[in-house]
Write an enzyme that holds these catalytic residues in place. Structure first.
Site, mmCIF file in Angstrom:
data_model
loop_
_atom_site.group_PDB
_atom_site.id
_atom_site.type_symbol
_atom_site.label_atom_id
_atom_site.label_comp_id
_atom_site.label_asym_id
_atom_site.label_seq_id
_atom_site.Cartn_x
_atom_site.Cartn_y
_atom_site.Cartn_z
ATOM 1 N N LYS A 167 4.036 -1.556 -2.432
ATOM 2 C CA LYS A 167 4.561 -0.188 -2.517
ATOM 3 C C LYS A 167 5.536 -0.028 -3.680
ATOM 4 C CE LYS A 167 3.540 2.610 -0.576
ATOM 5 N NZ LYS A 167 2.491 3.534 -1.060
ATOM 6 N N ASP B 167 -0.498 -5.152 -1.028
ATOM 7 C CA ASP B 167 -1.779 -4.450 -0.954
ATOM 8 C C ASP B 167 -2.863 -5.172 -1.737
ATOM 9 O OD1 ASP B 167 0.511 -2.344 -0.666
ATOM 10 O OD2 ASP B 167 -1.243 -1.610 0.419
HETATM 11 O O1 MRU Z 1 0.727 3.554 1.006
HETATM 12 P P1 MRU Z 1 0.754 2.644 2.204
HETATM 13 O O2 MRU Z 1 1.673 3.122 3.282
HETATM 14 O O3 MRU Z 1 -0.632 2.321 2.706
HETATM 15 O O4 MRU Z 1 1.377 1.318 1.638
HETATM 16 C C1 MRU Z 1 1.587 0.227 2.462
HETATM 17 C C2 MRU Z 1 2.267 -0.884 1.795
HETATM 18 O O5 MRU Z 1 2.549 -0.845 0.607
HETATM 19 C C3 MRU Z 1 2.506 -2.102 2.593
HETATM 20 O O6 MRU Z 1 3.658 -2.760 2.170
HETATM 21 C C4 MRU Z 1 1.284 -3.002 2.385
HETATM 22 O O7 MRU Z 1 0.121 -2.390 2.845
HETATM 23 C C5 MRU Z 1 1.397 -4.329 2.953
HETATM 24 S S1 MRU Z 1 1.801 -4.402 4.636
HETATM 25 C C6 MRU Z 1 0.493 -4.604 5.540
#
Ligand code: MRU
Length: 368
Positions: A250, A239
């Site tokens: 995550k 992210d």
């Molecule tokens: O909370 P989310 O579902 O938006 O988190 C998503 C993630 O952590 C993904 O691993 C991250 O965005 C990278 S993948 C495009």
């Protein structure tokens, strides 16, 4: 990618309204919904109807276009950008796309802003697809290198970094889709990814749609599997990545990276350049970690035997819960970073060499 054999993207401009897949309903129901206003776009990001760093960025861009349709004055640009940026704090792709949209719109006469905003959001979406596809090609080589004579390549992934997290192809799963289509035998260990279960509900669904062998595991199982030689490589998304290569992803990603290091399993972080935050260096200190509501931890949603979607409580009514959305994996635990421009070590020197113009421009913006 395909849904029931039909090509599908996560976000589509339907002549001004914006159609998205409602990811809160998967895997039990495949439903789309229309975003018709700035408020709709902000709520969709906040409530995780759309999620995943690249898709959050693209939805933010369309949110700006929807805002321009409502009002195209200078104040509206600033208000929309601020509202959208506050929806989710960790994924930096959102800030990146909002800054790009705001700069473009501010330089235009009001009458041209709405049209230009839709066109630019469309360009950002197309660029995202192209970046994901290139990421897939680069990552495919890493999977090919682990090909084995005695069975499929076993890949462990966390959260959902597939096409649902982007516009198409995805980030960490893009190499998996490309490898599968290239005929490399694969099996994916899918971390369920509590508390929102993006692995169990979204990654497993995507892999099933593509016919890729996979097994959903409890979040704590990865270390055990690595100790027993049952994981050939880990692929995770991100992210926000600092310019020094610290990777925020995550919650739970860090523990997988520690287990991978301890067991000599390659651990790759996979992301487009829009996820790199060139303005910061120290991931632990400088990346804002989203904390969401307790209810995502204390309750769980699923389908009953009769097919009804229900939410039930897991914890004693009086127990407090904490819900940290992300954690930071320090650069030294990352084997390599995979981007649309190629593969490099998780270091400032190598990231800057891969993206010399972006590194220079972003640093100039930050330091004047
Ligand atoms: O909370 P989310 O579902 O938006 O988190 C998503 C993630 O952590 C993904 O691993 C991250 O965005 C990278 S993948 C495009």
């Amino acid at each position: 990618m395909r849904v029931n054999s039909e090509d599908c993207r996560t976000i589509v401009d339907r002549g001004g309204d914006v159609e998205v897949i409602d990811q809160t309903r998967l895997p039990h129901q495949f439903l789309t919904l229309r975003l018709r206003s700035l408020a709709d776009a902000a709520n969709a990001i906040r409530n995780m109807v759309v999620r995943g760093a690249p898709l959050i960025g693209v939805t933010g861009a369309y949110g700006m276009a929807l805002a321009m349709r409502e009002s195209a004055d200078d104040e509206s640009i600033a208000r929309a950008s601020q509202l959208l940026e506050q929806t989710r704090p960790t994924a930096v792709d959102l800030r990146w796309s909002l800054e790009r949209m705001s700069a473009l719109l501010a330089a235009l006469p009001r009458a041209q802003r709405a049209g230009a905003a839709y066109a630019e959001a469309g360009r950002i979406a197309e660029e995202s697809v192209a970046m994901s596809s290139r990421i897939g090609e680069h990552g495919l080589a890493l999977i090919e290198a682990r090909r084995r004579a005695d069975g499929p390549v076993n890949i462990l992934t966390h959260c959902n970094a597939g096409w649902l997290a982007a516009v198409d192809w995805g980030t960490a799963l893009a190499p998996v889709f490309k490898a599968h289509r290239a005929g490399i035998p694969l099996h994916v260990w899918v971390d369920e990814t509590r508390p929102r279960n993006q692995g169990a509900s979204l990654t497993a669904w995507e892999l099933a749609m593509e016919g890729i062998a996979h097994t959903v595991i409890a979040d704590n199982a990865g270390g055990h599997l690595m100790q027993h030689g049952r994981v050939d490589l880990c692929l995770v998304g991100s992210d926000r990545v600092t310019r020094s290569g610290d990777v925020c992803n995550k919650i739970g990603t860090y523990l997988k990276a520690l287990a991978a290091k301890d067991n000599g399993v390659p651990f790759y972080a996979v992301m487009p350049s829009s996820t790199i935050d060139w303005r910061i260096r120290d991931g632990l200190r400088e990346i804002p970690i989203e904390q969401r509501g307790e209810r995502e931890v204390t309750h769980i949603c699923g389908a009953t035997e009769s097919g009804a979607i229900e939410t039930v409580r897991l914890t004693p009514a009086g127990s407090a819960a904490a819900n940290f959305g992300f954690d930071v994996t320090p650069a030294h635990l990352i084997t390599a970073i995979v981007t649309e421009a190629g593969i490099c070590q998780a270091s400032e020197r190598e990231l800057s060499a891969l993206f010399p113009d972006r590194a220079r421009a972003e640093r100039a913006k930050a330091y004047g």
